[in-house]
Scaffold this motif. Structure first.
Motif, PDB file in Angstrom:
ATOM      1  N   LYS A 143       2.133   7.953  -2.561  1.00  0.00           N
ATOM      2  CA  LYS A 143       2.869   6.699  -2.667  1.00  0.00           C
ATOM      3  C   LYS A 143       2.062   5.644  -1.920  1.00  0.00           C
ATOM      4  O   LYS A 143       1.728   5.808  -0.746  1.00  0.00           O
ATOM      5  CB  LYS A 143       4.263   6.831  -2.051  1.00  0.00           C
ATOM      6  N   ASN A 144       1.709   4.578  -2.647  1.00  0.00           N
ATOM      7  CA  ASN A 144       0.889   3.514  -2.050  1.00  0.00           C
ATOM      8  C   ASN A 144      -0.365   4.087  -1.394  1.00  0.00           C
ATOM      9  O   ASN A 144      -0.725   3.737  -0.271  1.00  0.00           O
ATOM     10  CB  ASN A 144       1.705   2.718  -1.027  1.00  0.00           C
ATOM     11  N   ASN A 145      -1.024   5.001  -2.118  1.00  0.00           N
ATOM     12  CA  ASN A 145      -2.285   5.629  -1.678  1.00  0.00           C
ATOM     13  C   ASN A 145      -2.120   6.580  -0.491  1.00  0.00           C
ATOM     14  O   ASN A 145      -3.109   7.092   0.032  1.00  0.00           O
ATOM     15  CB  ASN A 145      -3.344   4.570  -1.353  1.00  0.00           C
ATOM     16  N   LYS A 146      -0.902   6.812  -0.048  1.00  0.00           N
ATOM     17  CA  LYS A 146      -0.658   7.802   1.009  1.00  0.00           C
ATOM     18  C   LYS A 146      -0.350   9.137   0.339  1.00  0.00           C
ATOM     19  O   LYS A 146       0.587   9.250  -0.448  1.00  0.00           O
ATOM     20  CB  LYS A 146       0.512   7.374   1.893  1.00  0.00           C
ATOM     21  N   GLU A 147      -1.144  10.154   0.650  1.00  0.00           N
ATOM     22  CA  GLU A 147      -0.983  11.454   0.018  1.00  0.00           C
ATOM     23  C   GLU A 147      -0.058  12.357   0.835  1.00  0.00           C
ATOM     24  O   GLU A 147      -0.052  12.318   2.066  1.00  0.00           O
ATOM     25  CB  GLU A 147      -2.335  12.143  -0.164  1.00  0.00           C
ATOM     26  N   LEU A 148       0.732  13.141   0.123  1.00  0.00           N
ATOM     27  CA  LEU A 148       1.630  14.098   0.751  1.00  0.00           C
ATOM     28  C   LEU A 148       1.020  15.496   0.620  1.00  0.00           C
ATOM     29  O   LEU A 148       0.683  15.931  -0.481  1.00  0.00           O
ATOM     30  CB  LEU A 148       2.996  14.072   0.060  1.00  0.00           C
ATOM     31  N   LEU A 149       0.854  16.175   1.732  1.00  0.00           N
ATOM     32  CA  LEU A 149       0.270  17.514   1.727  1.00  0.00           C
ATOM     33  C   LEU A 149       1.348  18.543   1.418  1.00  0.00           C
ATOM     34  O   LEU A 149       2.328  18.674   2.155  1.00  0.00           O
ATOM     35  CB  LEU A 149      -0.385  17.812   3.084  1.00  0.00           C
ATOM     36  N   LEU A 150       1.169  19.256   0.314  1.00  0.00           N
ATOM     37  CA  LEU A 150       2.109  20.285  -0.100  1.00  0.00           C
ATOM     38  C   LEU A 150       1.406  21.633  -0.205  1.00  0.00           C
ATOM     39  O   LEU A 150       0.195  21.690  -0.455  1.00  0.00           O
ATOM     40  CB  LEU A 150       2.717  19.943  -1.463  1.00  0.00           C
TER      41      LEU A 150
END
Length: 226
Positions: A143-150
């Motif tokens: 979201k907005n170039n912020k990545e979520l680590l899954l």
């Protein structure tokens, strides 16, 4: 995505399974054509990697079974049969791709990715749902170039729900597509991973995209696009 490797060379089968699981796929293996038919009858697979030289039941007969009873399953033939006539026959019988042994694992990965992305309809590599973007190439959410680590399982669950957006997906169906046969369908593994996935999305992006429908399963609403 759930894959089936039908390969009678044990070392190659184990090597492919390990490599594909590292890439985030759920993988089952069959060492002969008879067991492959059994697995195909009880499980749903997005893609099958199929050798042609198989004991008990020939690979071409397995191929015909898949195309008759599971027409949406993609098939990559992986075989030492190298003549043009043999390759043509495999493709004419319904295979989506043909890779000759020996082969490069990196090339196999690209072919798998291309076929899976063409499943049912041509899917874009970037899928927007609500304020989030699913990148199917990098296998990340942002979201907005912020990545979520899954984790691989968390991403697999989210990807499958995004691909089936607007539909309530049962726990059994998610397990069939994201896990292999090693998982106990009555365990709490799915609930744990869904809970962790929802918590990470809320903590990182302050949005809720995955809803639990009690007694039915999980859904990402169509309204999340708006």
């Amino acid at each position: 995505m759930r894959l089936l490797i039908v390969e009678d060379e044990v070392e190659l089968s184990n090597s492919l399974k390990g490599g594909l699981e590292k890439e985030g796929y759920a993988v089952d293996c069959s060492l002969d054509g008879e067991d492959a038919l059994f697995q195909l009858e009880i499980n749903q697979y997005d893609l099958v990697i199929l050798d042609l030289n198989l004991p008990k039941v020939d690979g071409l007969d397995v191929l015909k079974f898949i195309k008759t009873y599971s027409e949406n399953t993609k098939i990559i033939i992986l075989s030492a049969r190298v003549t043009v006539e043999e390759r043509i026959r495999g493709l004419e019988e319904g295979a989506d791709d043909y890779l000759v042994k020996p082969f490069d694992f990196g090339e196999l990965l690209v072919r798998i990715r291309n076929l899976v992305q063409r499943e049912f309809v041509q899917r874009p590599t970037l899928i927007t749902f609500g304020e989030l973007i699913l990148d199917t190439n990098k296998k990340v959410v942002k979201k907005n170039n912020k990545e979520l680590l899954l984790t691989r399982k968390e991403y697999g669950i989210l990807e499958y729900l995004v691909f089936n957006k607007g539909n309530v997906i049962s726990a059994e169906e998610i397990i069939n597509h994201v896990w292999n046969d090693d998982v106990n369908p009555f365990s709490s593994a799915l609930r744990y991973h869904v809970s962790s996935l929802k918590k990470k999305i809320m903590e990182s992006f302050d949005v809720e995209v995955v809803r639990t429908i009690r007694g039915q399963g999980y859904i990402i609403d169509e309204e999340s696009d708006k």
